[in-house]
Write a protein that holds these residues in place. Sequence first.
Motif, mmCIF file in Angstrom:
data_model
loop_
_atom_site.group_PDB
_atom_site.id
_atom_site.type_symbol
_atom_site.label_atom_id
_atom_site.label_comp_id
_atom_site.label_asym_id
_atom_site.label_seq_id
_atom_site.Cartn_x
_atom_site.Cartn_y
_atom_site.Cartn_z
ATOM 1 N N PRO A 77 -36.182 48.519 -88.771
ATOM 2 C CA PRO A 77 -37.244 47.586 -89.177
ATOM 3 C C PRO A 77 -37.359 47.412 -90.690
ATOM 4 O O PRO A 77 -37.636 46.309 -91.169
ATOM 5 C CB PRO A 77 -38.520 48.214 -88.592
ATOM 6 C CG PRO A 77 -38.022 49.071 -87.462
ATOM 7 C CD PRO A 77 -36.697 49.593 -87.892
ATOM 8 N N LYS A 78 -37.151 48.498 -91.440
ATOM 9 C CA LYS A 78 -37.268 48.424 -92.896
ATOM 10 C C LYS A 78 -36.238 47.466 -93.488
ATOM 11 O O LYS A 78 -36.498 46.801 -94.494
ATOM 12 C CB LYS A 78 -37.104 49.814 -93.512
ATOM 13 C CG LYS A 78 -38.249 50.768 -93.224
ATOM 14 C CD LYS A 78 -39.521 50.323 -93.926
ATOM 15 C CE LYS A 78 -40.641 51.329 -93.723
ATOM 16 N NZ LYS A 78 -41.909 50.873 -94.373
ATOM 17 N N VAL A 79 -35.062 47.427 -92.871
ATOM 18 C CA VAL A 79 -34.014 46.513 -93.338
ATOM 19 C C VAL A 79 -34.324 45.093 -92.892
ATOM 20 O O VAL A 79 -34.290 44.148 -93.692
ATOM 21 C CB VAL A 79 -32.630 46.946 -92.811
ATOM 22 C CG1 VAL A 79 -31.571 45.918 -93.166
ATOM 23 C CG2 VAL A 79 -32.260 48.313 -93.358
ATOM 24 N N ARG A 80 -34.639 44.943 -91.629
ATOM 25 C CA ARG A 80 -34.851 43.615 -91.056
ATOM 26 C C ARG A 80 -35.998 42.879 -91.744
ATOM 27 O O ARG A 80 -35.977 41.652 -91.885
ATOM 28 C CB ARG A 80 -35.118 43.756 -89.552
ATOM 29 C CG ARG A 80 -34.919 42.473 -88.775
ATOM 30 C CD ARG A 80 -34.874 42.731 -87.285
ATOM 31 N NE ARG A 80 -36.057 43.390 -86.775
ATOM 32 C CZ ARG A 80 -36.098 44.668 -86.361
ATOM 33 N NH1 ARG A 80 -35.010 45.404 -86.402
ATOM 34 N NH2 ARG A 80 -37.215 45.210 -85.912
ATOM 35 N N ASN A 81 -37.015 43.625 -92.182
ATOM 36 C CA ASN A 81 -38.216 43.014 -92.757
ATOM 37 C C ASN A 81 -38.308 43.186 -94.273
ATOM 38 O O ASN A 81 -39.365 42.933 -94.856
ATOM 39 C CB ASN A 81 -39.468 43.620 -92.105
ATOM 40 C CG ASN A 81 -39.488 43.424 -90.601
ATOM 41 O OD1 ASN A 81 -39.130 42.358 -90.106
ATOM 42 N ND2 ASN A 81 -39.891 44.454 -89.867
ATOM 43 N N MET A 82 -37.228 43.601 -94.924
ATOM 44 C CA MET A 82 -37.330 43.950 -96.341
ATOM 45 C C MET A 82 -37.681 42.753 -97.226
ATOM 46 O O MET A 82 -38.340 42.921 -98.257
ATOM 47 C CB MET A 82 -36.039 44.611 -96.828
ATOM 48 C CG MET A 82 -34.822 43.718 -96.923
ATOM 49 S SD MET A 82 -33.378 44.604 -97.616
ATOM 50 C CE MET A 82 -33.928 44.937 -99.291
ATOM 51 N N GLU A 83 -37.292 41.549 -96.842
ATOM 52 C CA GLU A 83 -37.612 40.394 -97.686
ATOM 53 C C GLU A 83 -39.118 40.117 -97.718
ATOM 54 O O GLU A 83 -39.634 39.584 -98.695
ATOM 55 C CB GLU A 83 -36.847 39.173 -97.210
ATOM 56 C CG GLU A 83 -35.353 39.278 -97.467
ATOM 57 C CD GLU A 83 -34.651 37.942 -97.353
ATOM 58 O OE1 GLU A 83 -34.690 37.167 -98.321
ATOM 59 O OE2 GLU A 83 -34.058 37.688 -96.293
ATOM 60 N N LYS A 84 -39.802 40.492 -96.635
ATOM 61 C CA LYS A 84 -41.260 40.319 -96.600
ATOM 62 C C LYS A 84 -41.968 41.518 -97.223
ATOM 63 O O LYS A 84 -42.977 41.364 -97.917
ATOM 64 C CB LYS A 84 -41.732 40.150 -95.155
ATOM 65 C CG LYS A 84 -41.221 38.895 -94.464
ATOM 66 C CD LYS A 84 -41.700 38.835 -93.024
ATOM 67 C CE LYS A 84 -41.180 37.602 -92.305
ATOM 68 N NZ LYS A 84 -41.608 37.572 -90.871
#
Length: 443
Positions: free
Chosen positions: A418-425
């Motif tokens: 999740p930390k990677v998938r949502n890092m742009e936010k």
Amino acid sequence: MYNKSFKMFVLIWVGQFVSVIGTSLTSFALGFWVLTETGSVTQFSMIILSLVLPTVIVSPFAGVIIDRFSRKKLMILSNCVAAFSTLIILLLVLTNSLEIWHIYVTTAFASAFNTFLMPAYQSVISLLVPNKQLGRANGMIQVGESASIIIAPTVAGFLLHSNGLQAVIFVDLLAFTVALTTLIFAKIPELPVKQTTKLNTKQFFADAREGWNYLMRQPAFKWLLIFFAIINLLLGFVNVLLQPLIISLSSEQTLGMVLSVTGFGMLLGGILISAWGGPKNRINGIFLSCGFAGLLIALAGFTTSIVFITACFFLFLFFIPIVNSCSQALWQSKVEPTIQGRVFTIRRMLGVSLYPLAIIIAGPLVDQVFNPMMESNGVLAGSIGQMIGVGEGRGIGLLFIIIGLLFMVVTAAIYLQPKVRNMEKEIPDALVERKHGDGSSAS
């Protein structure tokens, strides 16, 4: 403001584009010289090691210098050292004194200083180019790298045949002159340099640790570092073994055609990302492209058809500029400019840290394990051999299938974090303040 800044980036890019072409000409020519003089693939692979190892060794310390000194001056210095190394090779050629170890030493020397060039160049981009145009700017860099893959073999081959090795090196030196001229006239914003602490040995290592600690504070950055280290290891096997695979199935002439055609795939991808700018969600762009790239590697391993293999690697190389541009734009937008030198050098070091392992073990792994298993009387001839065939090239084919599957598994596993998938936010942009101007001085 943005138009002037982007034009300044284009000026620098033109110089570096020409320089990359020139360097690729010399690299191809020297590699060809080593192969014709020795006939040894091992001796040839040592050139790659002499490129990679200095990067691994120097990177942790190069970032401190990049963040403390003028990035423009460091880029000029790096280009000067590379030109000096090339000049030494030219003098050795003209005096008929060139030996293989000279190539290793000069390549390693230039590579050590190139460790300063690329992170400084990448951090300069983030100072000149607005966040929304980072993908386009990095796509332009990918165009230069892919164009060199297409141009270098043809032009270097012509020059070698008509005028010898010295002609190639003369062209490279002219390319360095263009790069240095554009850098001298370019106006590059400089960040405030730390003046509060003297850069002694203790402070030097403290600054180096600061870059590492910055990365470790963000789980998403750590996962991306792990991801690209593994991906580059797998790519190392592909880069070492693709040419032997083609030659085992056809001829040297066919190899040249395949490399040119697949190189156009990378050029097309670079042109696309330059015009498009890349997807809005850069993480999706990275991982979807890597997933497709892994699938294409695996598919190439199933066949002995040169046409199908060429099509697979044409598409595979098409996705590489998209991955690189999205990744670089992501790091440039999320990492504070004042620490980008240290972060980018550590990132580069970890990214290539496993690459030498692929170079060292790829040949023995194929020769002693995979090829014997895929011979007509090999262990796997009656099972996997029934699907992909046996004999010439099938050991490498099986290894490509495994590499492609690993590519997809690693891509899916990291993307599911999740930390990677949502890092742009979740990670704020570090460059948002530049929309209003930062009052930086130019050098």
